[in-house]
Enzyme design. Sequence first.
Site, PDB file in Angstrom:
ATOM      1  N   TYR A 156      56.345  72.665   2.755  1.00 36.06           N
ATOM      2  CA  TYR A 156      55.697  72.629   3.996  1.00 36.06           C
ATOM      3  C   TYR A 156      56.453  72.723   5.264  1.00 36.06           C
ATOM      4  O   TYR A 156      57.295  72.294   5.415  1.00 36.06           O
ATOM      5  CB  TYR A 156      54.727  71.373   4.031  1.00 36.06           C
ATOM      6  CG  TYR A 156      53.360  71.018   3.306  1.00 36.06           C
ATOM      7  CD1 TYR A 156      52.502  71.928   3.330  1.00 36.06           C
ATOM      8  CD2 TYR A 156      53.628  70.244   2.429  1.00 36.06           C
ATOM      9  CE1 TYR A 156      51.328  71.825   2.529  1.00 36.06           C
ATOM     10  CE2 TYR A 156      52.521  70.022   1.398  1.00 36.06           C
ATOM     11  CZ  TYR A 156      51.418  70.828   1.502  1.00 36.06           C
ATOM     12  OH  TYR A 156      50.171  70.668   0.779  1.00 36.06           O
ATOM     13  N   LYS A 163      54.686  37.373   1.759  1.00 38.57           N
ATOM     14  CA  LYS A 163      53.358  37.777   2.376  1.00 38.57           C
ATOM     15  C   LYS A 163      53.550  39.135   2.251  1.00 38.57           C
ATOM     16  O   LYS A 163      54.542  39.814   1.540  1.00 38.57           O
ATOM     17  CB  LYS A 163      53.568  37.623   3.984  1.00 38.57           C
ATOM     18  CG  LYS A 163      54.865  38.078   4.717  1.00 38.57           C
ATOM     19  CD  LYS A 163      54.878  37.665   6.165  1.00 38.57           C
ATOM     20  CE  LYS A 163      56.155  38.363   6.720  1.00 38.57           C
ATOM     21  NZ  LYS A 163      56.646  37.730   7.954  1.00 38.57           N
TER      22      LYS A 163
HETATM   23  C1  LIG Z   1      57.908  37.347   8.100  1.00 34.92           C
HETATM   24  C2  LIG Z   1      58.471  35.990   8.513  1.00 34.92           C
HETATM   25  C3  LIG Z   1      59.668  35.440   8.074  1.00 34.92           C
HETATM   26  C4  LIG Z   1      60.470  36.175   7.097  1.00 34.92           C
HETATM   27  O1  LIG Z   1      61.351  37.175   7.944  1.00 34.92           O
HETATM   28  P1  LIG Z   1      62.440  38.072   7.323  1.00 34.92           P
HETATM   29  O2  LIG Z   1      63.045  38.708   8.367  1.00 34.92           O
HETATM   30  O3  LIG Z   1      61.706  38.891   6.142  1.00 34.92           O
HETATM   31  O4  LIG Z   1      63.297  36.925   6.572  1.00 34.92           O
HETATM   32  C5  LIG Z   1      60.067  34.154   8.523  1.00 34.92           C
HETATM   33  N1  LIG Z   1      59.306  33.552   9.437  1.00 34.92           N
HETATM   34  C6  LIG Z   1      58.207  34.103  10.022  1.00 34.92           C
HETATM   35  C7  LIG Z   1      57.450  33.323  10.906  1.00 34.92           C
HETATM   36  C8  LIG Z   1      57.639  35.400   9.568  1.00 34.92           C
HETATM   37  O5  LIG Z   1      56.499  35.619   9.944  1.00 34.92           O
END
Ligand SMILES: *Cc1c(COP(=O)(O)O)cnc(C)c1O
Length: 353
Positions: A250, A33
């Site tokens: 800055y 994702k």
């Molecule tokens: C994003 C997500 C994961 C992956 O989690 P990590 O901590 O990056 O391994 C697993 N399950 C769900 C439901 C998620 O939303």
Amino acid sequence: MRPARALIDLAALRHNYRLARTRHGASALAVVKANAYGHGAVRCARALAGEADGFAVAFLDEALELRAAGITAPILLLEGVFDALELADAVRHELWVVVHHEAQLRMIETTPLAMPLHIWLKVNSGMNRAGFVGADVAAAWQRLQASGKVREITLMTHFARADEPQVVSTAEQLECFEAATQGLAGTRSLANSAAILGWPRAHRDWARPGILLYGADPMPGEANGLQPVMTLESAVMAVREIEAGDALGYGGRFVAERRTRVGLVAMGYADGYPRSVPDGTPVAIDGQPGRLIGRASMDMLTVDLTDLPAAGIGSRVELWGRQVPVNRVATAAGTIAYELLCNVKRVRFSYQD
Ligand SMILES: *Cc1c(COP(=O)(O)O)cnc(C)c1O
């Protein structure tokens, strides 16, 4: 050409996927994702296509991007669908769909579907964000079966604190999940990255590794053998000396205590390097340990070259990667590696396989 770039090591990605699968001992959905946590979803999914049991993304458009790129493996929508049209698309593209609340359940009951679905029924075991609770889980499971539109149900839950081995909450979530799903047929999926590495009791039929695929250890300090996938790097484009008492950048945050050689680096917060890091944040300069001085600005940041006399224009600067763990920069920025990796943009991406 501006030297700012993200080098993506696809062999390291495969190494980390294999490690997750071996540690978990069953199938694993590679979580890609958010553009594969900023690494490029299509390139990463293609690199894993020969061996990943499937992929997980947040929502439909992310899945369609992978399907359009020729990814034929199962893809799970972790947020499920948002309306009946999306549900029809999910069926058409053979996606797996999470159901985590009543409206999604009703959508399945009321929408005519061309083919039965593989549903991932989400149990709220204590994170209290999404999912069905207690007796509602069995009721939802029954309704899915009764709908006639479901060919398989996987029961899933998600942990709030699996990266903290000492706290009891993960054990409590496990118990809660077991109680809510007792007697219900279907495969199980509990473990995210931290649970794959730290909670063998949470290993079931499907793991859902995300951050560990990208080599950012969710439990730093343990020797887990992960390999960083992204190296964010640039180069020194100009050098100047400032005198003791001179302020740099800055806000004049950094004030030189001695004559200081300052390297100007083509990388800034518009590229995703966090503005919030303090003076002294680690960088690597031509392979040597170095430090950031002065505030990172939009397009540029500054590093201390005083003790690196051989470094100068053209010197390679690693912001994170094999030498500077992204977790160290995230800690300095008061955030987590996930956020830094997802935010990388504007730089050139260069893939090695
Ligand atoms: C994003 C997500 C994961 C992956 O989690 P990590 O901590 O990056 O391994 C697993 N399950 C769900 C439901 C998620 O939303």
